[in-house]
Design an enzyme around this catalytic site. Structure first.
Site, short mmCIF file in Angstrom:
data_model
loop_
_atom_site.label_atom_id
_atom_site.label_comp_id
_atom_site.label_asym_id
_atom_site.label_seq_id
_atom_site.Cartn_x
_atom_site.Cartn_y
_atom_site.Cartn_z
N LYS A 18 -2.12 7.13 -14.60
CA LYS A 18 -2.61 5.79 -14.20
C LYS A 18 -3.86 5.93 -13.32
O LYS A 18 -4.85 5.25 -13.54
CB LYS A 18 -1.53 5.02 -13.42
CG LYS A 18 -0.24 4.81 -14.19
CD LYS A 18 0.76 4.00 -13.38
CE LYS A 18 1.22 4.65 -12.10
NZ LYS A 18 1.98 5.91 -12.28
N ARG A 93 5.42 -2.71 -9.20
CA ARG A 93 6.42 -1.77 -9.73
C ARG A 93 7.84 -2.23 -9.48
O ARG A 93 8.77 -1.41 -9.62
CB ARG A 93 6.16 -0.33 -9.26
CG ARG A 93 6.08 -0.12 -7.84
CD ARG A 93 5.11 0.98 -7.49
NE ARG A 93 5.48 2.31 -7.85
CZ ARG A 93 4.63 3.34 -7.84
NH1 ARG A 93 3.35 3.15 -7.55
NH2 ARG A 93 5.01 4.53 -8.13
N ARG A 132 -0.32 19.11 -10.02
CA ARG A 132 -1.43 18.25 -9.59
C ARG A 132 -2.04 18.77 -8.29
O ARG A 132 -1.34 19.22 -7.38
CB ARG A 132 -0.97 16.81 -9.37
CG ARG A 132 -2.07 15.95 -8.74
CD ARG A 132 -1.80 14.49 -8.78
NE ARG A 132 -0.49 14.13 -8.30
CZ ARG A 132 0.06 12.93 -8.47
NH1 ARG A 132 -0.61 12.00 -9.12
NH2 ARG A 132 1.26 12.68 -8.02
N ARG A 165 0.11 16.77 -2.93
CA ARG A 165 0.72 15.58 -2.32
C ARG A 165 2.14 15.90 -1.85
O ARG A 165 2.88 16.63 -2.52
CB ARG A 165 0.74 14.43 -3.33
CG ARG A 165 -0.52 13.60 -3.27
CD ARG A 165 -0.63 12.56 -4.34
NE ARG A 165 0.57 11.79 -4.62
CZ ARG A 165 0.61 10.78 -5.47
NH1 ARG A 165 -0.49 10.40 -6.10
NH2 ARG A 165 1.73 10.13 -5.69
N ARG A 176 11.35 10.00 -7.68
CA ARG A 176 10.35 9.04 -8.18
C ARG A 176 10.68 8.65 -9.63
O ARG A 176 10.51 7.49 -10.01
CB ARG A 176 8.95 9.65 -8.10
CG ARG A 176 8.45 9.68 -6.67
CD ARG A 176 7.35 10.68 -6.50
NE ARG A 176 6.14 10.35 -7.19
CZ ARG A 176 5.18 11.22 -7.48
NH1 ARG A 176 5.32 12.49 -7.15
NH2 ARG A 176 4.09 10.83 -8.09
P1 AP5 Z 1 -2.45 10.90 -12.21
O1 AP5 Z 1 -3.64 10.23 -12.80
O2 AP5 Z 1 -2.50 11.23 -10.75
O3 AP5 Z 1 -1.12 10.09 -12.57
P2 AP5 Z 1 -0.52 8.76 -11.94
O4 AP5 Z 1 0.15 8.04 -13.05
O5 AP5 Z 1 -1.57 8.03 -11.16
O6 AP5 Z 1 0.56 9.42 -11.01
P3 AP5 Z 1 0.99 9.10 -9.53
O7 AP5 Z 1 1.91 10.24 -9.13
O8 AP5 Z 1 -0.19 8.87 -8.63
O9 AP5 Z 1 1.78 7.81 -9.72
P4 AP5 Z 1 2.84 7.27 -8.82
O10 AP5 Z 1 3.02 5.95 -9.44
O11 AP5 Z 1 4.05 8.10 -8.66
O12 AP5 Z 1 2.16 7.37 -7.38
P5 AP5 Z 1 1.44 6.29 -6.46
O13 AP5 Z 1 0.33 6.97 -5.78
O14 AP5 Z 1 1.20 5.03 -7.18
O15 AP5 Z 1 -2.18 12.24 -13.07
C1 AP5 Z 1 -1.16 13.13 -12.70
C2 AP5 Z 1 -1.60 14.57 -13.02
O16 AP5 Z 1 -1.74 14.70 -14.43
C3 AP5 Z 1 -2.94 14.97 -12.41
O17 AP5 Z 1 -2.91 16.30 -12.03
C4 AP5 Z 1 -3.94 14.74 -13.55
O18 AP5 Z 1 -5.07 15.58 -13.43
C5 AP5 Z 1 -3.07 15.09 -14.75
N1 AP5 Z 1 -3.45 14.36 -15.97
C6 AP5 Z 1 -3.83 13.05 -16.06
N2 AP5 Z 1 -4.07 12.73 -17.35
C7 AP5 Z 1 -3.80 13.84 -18.08
C8 AP5 Z 1 -3.83 14.14 -19.49
N3 AP5 Z 1 -4.20 13.22 -20.38
N4 AP5 Z 1 -3.49 15.39 -19.89
C9 AP5 Z 1 -3.12 16.34 -18.98
N5 AP5 Z 1 -3.07 16.13 -17.64
C10 AP5 Z 1 -3.40 14.89 -17.20
O19 AP5 Z 1 2.63 5.99 -5.41
C11 AP5 Z 1 3.07 6.98 -4.51
C12 AP5 Z 1 4.17 6.39 -3.63
O20 AP5 Z 1 3.65 5.28 -2.87
C13 AP5 Z 1 5.38 5.81 -4.38
O21 AP5 Z 1 6.33 6.80 -4.71
C14 AP5 Z 1 5.91 4.80 -3.35
O22 AP5 Z 1 6.61 5.42 -2.31
C15 AP5 Z 1 4.61 4.24 -2.76
N6 AP5 Z 1 4.13 3.06 -3.51
C16 AP5 Z 1 2.91 2.94 -4.14
N7 AP5 Z 1 2.80 1.73 -4.73
C17 AP5 Z 1 3.97 1.07 -4.46
C18 AP5 Z 1 4.49 -0.20 -4.83
N8 AP5 Z 1 3.77 -1.04 -5.58
N9 AP5 Z 1 5.72 -0.54 -4.41
C19 AP5 Z 1 6.47 0.28 -3.64
N10 AP5 Z 1 6.05 1.52 -3.27
C20 AP5 Z 1 4.81 1.92 -3.69
#
Ligand code: AP5
Length: 219
Positions: A18, A93, A132, A165, A176
């Site tokens: 994402k 989410r 990552r 991270r 997660r």
């Molecule tokens: P990446 O692009 O970082 O993936 P992502 O889907 O953004 O993953 P996240 O881990 O950031 O999502 P998340 O939803 O768990 O975390 P968030 O920060 O929102 O890609 C991942 C890896 O794959 C990278 O190394 C990349 O290089 C690689 N990659 C990408 N595309 C690829 C491809 N095509 N092929 C191969 N490799 C690839 O949330 C973190 C925490 O914050 C949550 O757990 C929660 O505690 C809190 N939080 C955030 N938002 C909320 C909310 N709305 N409500 C409640 N809590 C929240």
């Protein structure tokens, strides 16, 4: 600036890409990329009141309570730079968050949302999250192939270093994925039932996925 309003939600499990795709799409459309995860991580790094409230949940891989995250999203979406649209990454989410977002869109008189659901199998997700690397300075998203923890950011314009991270540990990744299945996956049906959802495969080269995402966003 985009030729029309693009109000986009990137949906998908942790590690679906994402963030990777939201950065590219927002640049291409000329609208802000809004990641609640990035906003929360910045609050934790700056040790603000919000950061202190969120840190324990994030490190454990649990969702931060709805009221905190909804307040963040409401305030951010009301800002002037969202007038032409936005790319939301990591919000909503939960169903209450999706309902709150629907209210904000109505209150601001905005065009309907387009929800892009990135689909990636679980074993690939675990592989991606375990390897990552993130830049402490520019927030750039990389993999272990780009550099190890402590190595310089691959971006020649950035002086930062790569880190892992705190929620990319095996225990937090498992939590997660559980939180995603229980609280976020129901949004697929929620948005599909409203005719707002498009599925895109998140497997393959990031450039190819970016092309597919852009095509859907501008269709
Ligand atoms: P990446 O692009 O970082 O993936 P992502 O889907 O953004 O993953 P996240 O881990 O950031 O999502 P998340 O939803 O768990 O975390 P968030 O920060 O929102 O890609 C991942 C890896 O794959 C990278 O190394 C990349 O290089 C690689 N990659 C990408 N595309 C690829 C491809 N095509 N092929 C191969 N490799 C690839 O949330 C973190 C925490 O914050 C949550 O757990 C929660 O505690 C809190 N939080 C955030 N938002 C909320 C909310 N709305 N409500 C409640 N809590 C929240």
């Amino acid at each position: 600036m985009a030729d029309r309003e693009h109000n986009i939600v990137m949906l998908g499990p942790p590690g679906a890409g994402k963030g990777t795709q939201a950065v590219r799409l927002s640049r291409r459309l000329g609208v802000p990329h809004i990641s609640t995860g990035d906003i929360l991580r910045e609050a934790v790094a700056n040790d603000t009141e919000l950061g202190r409230q969120a840190k324990g949940y994030m490190d454990a891989g649990e969702l931060v309570p709805d009221e905190l995250v909804i307040a963040i999203a409401r305030a951010r979406l009301a800002r002037e730079d969202c007038a032409g649209g936005f790319v939301l990454d990591g919000f909503p989410r939960t169903v209450p968050q999706a309902e709150a977002l629907g209210e904000v869109v109505d209150e601001l008189g905005r065009e309907p949302l387009l929800v892009i659901n990135l689909r990636v199998p679980e074993e690939e997700i675990i592989r991606r999250l375990s390897t990552r690397r993130t830049c402490e300075e520019c927030g750039g998203i990389y993999t272990a192939e780009d550099g190890d923890i402590g190595d310089p950011c691959p971006d020649p314009d950035c002086d930062g270093r790569l880190y892992q991270r705190s929620d990319d540990t095996p225990e937090a990744i498992a939590e997660r994925l559980r939180a995603y299945a229980a609280q976020t996956a129901p949004l697929i049906e929620y948005y599909d039932g409203r005719g707002l959802l498009v599925n895109v495969s998140g497997e393959g080269a990031p450039d190819d996925i970016a092309q597919a995402v852009y095509a859907v966003a501008t269709d």
